[in-house]
Scaffold this motif. Structure first.
Motif, PDB file in Angstrom:
ATOM      1  N   LEU A 142       0.832  -1.191   0.000  1.00 13.64           N
ATOM      2  CA  LEU A 142       0.000   0.000   0.000  1.00 13.64           C
ATOM      3  C   LEU A 142       0.872   1.248   0.000  1.00 13.64           C
ATOM      4  N   THR A 143       0.511   2.226  -0.825  1.00 12.60           N
ATOM      5  CA  THR A 143       1.208   3.511  -0.868  1.00 12.60           C
ATOM      6  C   THR A 143       0.227   4.616  -0.516  1.00 12.60           C
ATOM      7  N   ILE A 144       0.595   5.434   0.458  1.00  9.01           N
ATOM      8  CA  ILE A 144      -0.259   6.526   0.919  1.00  9.01           C
ATOM      9  C   ILE A 144       0.378   7.843   0.523  1.00  9.01           C
ATOM     10  N   ASP A 145      -0.331   8.622  -0.267  1.00  8.18           N
ATOM     11  CA  ASP A 145       0.113   9.966  -0.633  1.00  8.18           C
ATOM     12  C   ASP A 145      -0.525  10.933   0.358  1.00  8.18           C
ATOM     13  N   VAL A 146       0.278  11.415   1.311  1.00  8.75           N
ATOM     14  CA  VAL A 146      -0.236  12.219   2.409  1.00  8.75           C
ATOM     15  C   VAL A 146      -0.775  13.555   1.903  1.00  8.75           C
ATOM     16  N   ALA A 147      -0.066  14.169   0.978  1.00 12.34           N
ATOM     17  CA  ALA A 147      -0.487  15.475   0.480  1.00 12.34           C
ATOM     18  C   ALA A 147      -1.806  15.390  -0.284  1.00 12.34           C
ATOM     19  N   THR A 150      -4.572  10.249  -0.899  1.00 10.22           N
ATOM     20  CA  THR A 150      -4.973   9.106  -1.707  1.00 10.22           C
ATOM     21  C   THR A 150      -4.198   7.880  -1.263  1.00 10.22           C
ATOM     22  N   VAL A 151      -4.796   6.732  -1.489  1.00 13.66           N
ATOM     23  CA  VAL A 151      -4.190   5.452  -1.127  1.00 13.66           C
ATOM     24  C   VAL A 151      -4.262   4.544  -2.337  1.00 13.66           C
ATOM     25  N   ARG A 152      -3.107   3.925  -2.686  1.00 14.93           N
ATOM     26  CA  ARG A 152      -3.047   3.049  -3.857  1.00 14.93           C
ATOM     27  C   ARG A 152      -2.426   1.711  -3.475  1.00 14.93           C
ATOM     28  N   SER A 153      -2.815   0.700  -4.236  1.00 11.85           N
ATOM     29  CA  SER A 153      -2.380  -0.656  -3.918  1.00 11.85           C
ATOM     30  C   SER A 153      -1.838  -1.354  -5.153  1.00 11.85           C
ATOM     31  N   GLY A 154      -0.784  -2.178  -4.931  1.00 16.36           N
ATOM     32  CA  GLY A 154      -0.266  -3.035  -5.984  1.00 16.36           C
ATOM     33  C   GLY A 154       0.617  -2.324  -6.981  1.00 16.36           C
ATOM     34  N   PRO A 155       1.248  -3.095  -7.851  1.00 12.24           N
ATOM     35  CA  PRO A 155       2.157  -2.513  -8.847  1.00 12.24           C
ATOM     36  C   PRO A 155       1.458  -1.604  -9.846  1.00 12.24           C
ATOM     37  N   GLU A 156       0.146  -1.821 -10.051  1.00 11.27           N
ATOM     38  CA  GLU A 156      -0.592  -0.984 -10.988  1.00 11.27           C
ATOM     39  C   GLU A 156      -1.060   0.313 -10.346  1.00 11.27           C
ATOM     40  N   GLY A 157      -0.935   0.391  -9.029  1.00 10.29           N
ATOM     41  CA  GLY A 157      -1.332   1.613  -8.327  1.00 10.29           C
ATOM     42  C   GLY A 157      -2.819   1.872  -8.346  1.00 10.29           C
ATOM     43  N   ALA A 158      -3.610   0.798  -8.203  1.00  9.02           N
ATOM     44  CA  ALA A 158      -5.068   0.967  -8.184  1.00  9.02           C
ATOM     45  C   ALA A 158      -5.484   1.730  -6.937  1.00  9.02           C
ATOM     46  N   GLU A 159      -6.320   2.746  -7.107  1.00  8.78           N
ATOM     47  CA  GLU A 159      -6.726   3.552  -5.962  1.00  8.78           C
ATOM     48  C   GLU A 159      -7.665   2.770  -5.053  1.00  8.78           C
ATOM     49  N   VAL A 160      -7.440   2.890  -3.754  1.00 12.08           N
ATOM     50  CA  VAL A 160      -8.296   2.266  -2.746  1.00 12.08           C
ATOM     51  C   VAL A 160      -9.312   3.309  -2.302  1.00 12.08           C
ATOM     52  N   PRO A 161     -10.604   3.097  -2.559  1.00  7.06           N
ATOM     53  CA  PRO A 161     -11.603   4.117  -2.207  1.00  7.06           C
ATOM     54  C   PRO A 161     -11.855   4.141  -0.710  1.00  7.06           C
ATOM     55  N   LEU A 162     -11.510   5.249  -0.071  1.00  9.13           N
ATOM     56  CA  LEU A 162     -11.727   5.418   1.367  1.00  9.13           C
ATOM     57  C   LEU A 162     -12.547   6.675   1.613  1.00  9.13           C
ATOM     58  N   THR A 163     -13.410   6.636   2.619  1.00  9.33           N
ATOM     59  CA  THR A 163     -14.076   7.856   3.054  1.00  9.33           C
ATOM     60  C   THR A 163     -13.049   8.729   3.773  1.00  9.33           C
ATOM     61  N   GLN A 205     -15.308   1.832  12.578  1.00 12.99           N
ATOM     62  CA  GLN A 205     -14.440   2.415  11.560  1.00 12.99           C
ATOM     63  C   GLN A 205     -13.255   1.502  11.251  1.00 12.99           C
ATOM     64  N   VAL A 206     -12.682   0.884  12.274  1.00 14.96           N
ATOM     65  CA  VAL A 206     -11.571  -0.041  12.024  1.00 14.96           C
ATOM     66  C   VAL A 206     -12.056  -1.230  11.204  1.00 14.96           C
ATOM     67  N   SER A 207     -13.240  -1.744  11.532  1.00 12.44           N
ATOM     68  CA  SER A 207     -13.790  -2.859  10.765  1.00 12.44           C
ATOM     69  C   SER A 207     -13.985  -2.484   9.301  1.00 12.44           C
ATOM     70  N   ARG A 208     -14.509  -1.277   9.068  1.00 11.00           N
ATOM     71  CA  ARG A 208     -14.700  -0.824   7.686  1.00 11.00           C
ATOM     72  C   ARG A 208     -13.366  -0.635   6.979  1.00 11.00           C
ATOM     73  N   LEU A 209     -12.397  -0.071   7.697  1.00 11.61           N
ATOM     74  CA  LEU A 209     -11.080   0.132   7.097  1.00 11.61           C
ATOM     75  C   LEU A 209     -10.442  -1.201   6.742  1.00 11.61           C
ATOM     76  N   ARG A 210     -10.533  -2.172   7.622  1.00 11.18           N
ATOM     77  CA  ARG A 210      -9.988  -3.502   7.327  1.00 11.18           C
ATOM     78  C   ARG A 210     -10.642  -4.096   6.084  1.00 11.18           C
ATOM     79  N   HIS A 211     -11.955  -3.922   5.982  1.00 12.30           N
ATOM     80  CA  HIS A 211     -12.667  -4.451   4.817  1.00 12.30           C
ATOM     81  C   HIS A 211     -12.167  -3.813   3.532  1.00 12.30           C
ATOM     82  N   ARG A 212     -11.990  -2.503   3.553  1.00 12.92           N
ATOM     83  CA  ARG A 212     -11.488  -1.798   2.363  1.00 12.92           C
ATOM     84  C   ARG A 212     -10.072  -2.273   2.009  1.00 12.92           C
ATOM     85  N   LEU A 213      -9.230  -2.388   3.023  1.00 15.56           N
ATOM     86  CA  LEU A 213      -7.845  -2.790   2.770  1.00 15.56           C
ATOM     87  C   LEU A 213      -7.769  -4.241   2.321  1.00 15.56           C
TER      88      LEU A 213
END
Length: 243
Positions: A142-147, A150-163, A205-213
């Motif tokens: 997982l890569t997190i762009d703080v500025a 946004t959060v992206r996953s995998g070599p393709e950099g697919a965005e992880v949709p988070l509230t 919220q942690v449960s939802r975050l785990r599900h998204r991740l």
């Protein structure tokens, strides 16, 4: 600034709708008053989307929970649920459907205003805990762009949709890896005590975050562990990523 912010009020009670609209307009917000899900859908189809939706739970036709779930799945604007239901299980259900916060009727308009401002700050990347972080962080796959928030996953950099609330929670963990964070700390950092939140809020919220991740395939969900009677920990190191 408030005058650049549009709030959509979805409420079938005309008196409450008018009261809220007048109050929020007096605070400098642009307000769109709507009676239900169909009128909200028409507003979203025309665009641009409002910055935040105040959504009544008990609506005729499609109820607020169903609308909330649809908006969240479509990556819609932040949502503050407004409802006469005040049991913990109802609050949990609203949060699980994707609401960013929850206000019970009868309510003080100042309380609703505080909740709206807090949710907008989170959605816009307002002040976070006093931990300096590099612009980009990496944990697992997982890569997190703080500025950019946004959060992206995998070599393709697919965005992880988070509230906005889910992102803020993840931010707390990745800026404090391998440390046990109590529920009280997480509540203070992500919601603020003015939100009148309760411990179960963080569990949801942690449960939802785990599900998204978990859905992202990044392997990070398994690293977010519960510490009995203490809180939660991100049980992995976090690395800074060069530009």
């Amino acid at each position: 600034m408030n005058e650049d912010t549009t709030i959509a009020i979805v409420e079938d009670d005309g008196d409450i709708r008018a009261l809220l609209a007048g109050y929020l307009e007096g605070e400098g917000f642009r307000v769109v008053s709507l009676e239900g899900g169909a009128s909200l859908d028409r507003l979203l189809a025309r665009g641009p989307a409002p910055d935040l939706v105040v959504l009544d739970w008990m609506l005729p036709g499609e109820d607020g929970l169903s609308i909330c779930r649809r908006l969240r799945e479509a990556g819609g604007p932040p949502i503050v649920m407004l409802t006469a239901k005040d049991e913990d299980i109802d609050r949990v259900l609203g949060l699980e459907m994707g609401a960013d916060d929850y206000v019970s009727k009868p309510f003080n308009p100042r309380v609703l205003l505080a909740r709206i401002r807090a949710v907008l700050r989170r959605a816009r990347g307002g002040p976070m805990p006093d931990v300096a972080a590099p612009e980009r962080l990496r944990v697992g796959d997982l890569t997190i762009d703080v500025a950019a928030r946004t959060v992206r996953s995998g070599p393709e950099g697919a965005e992880v949709p988070l509230t906005s609330a889910e992102y803020d929670l993840l931010h707390c963990f990745v800026t404090r890896p391998q440390r046990v964070l109590s529920r009280d700390q997480l509540l203070d950092w992500t919601r603020g005590r003015s939100a009148d939140a309760f411990d179960r809020t963080i569990d949801v919220q942690v449960s939802r975050l785990r599900h998204r991740l978990d859905a992202s395939g990044s392997g990070v969900a398994a690293l977010l562990k519960t510490v009995r009677n203490a809180g939660y920990i991100l049980a992995a190191p976090v690395a800074a990523v060069g530009s």
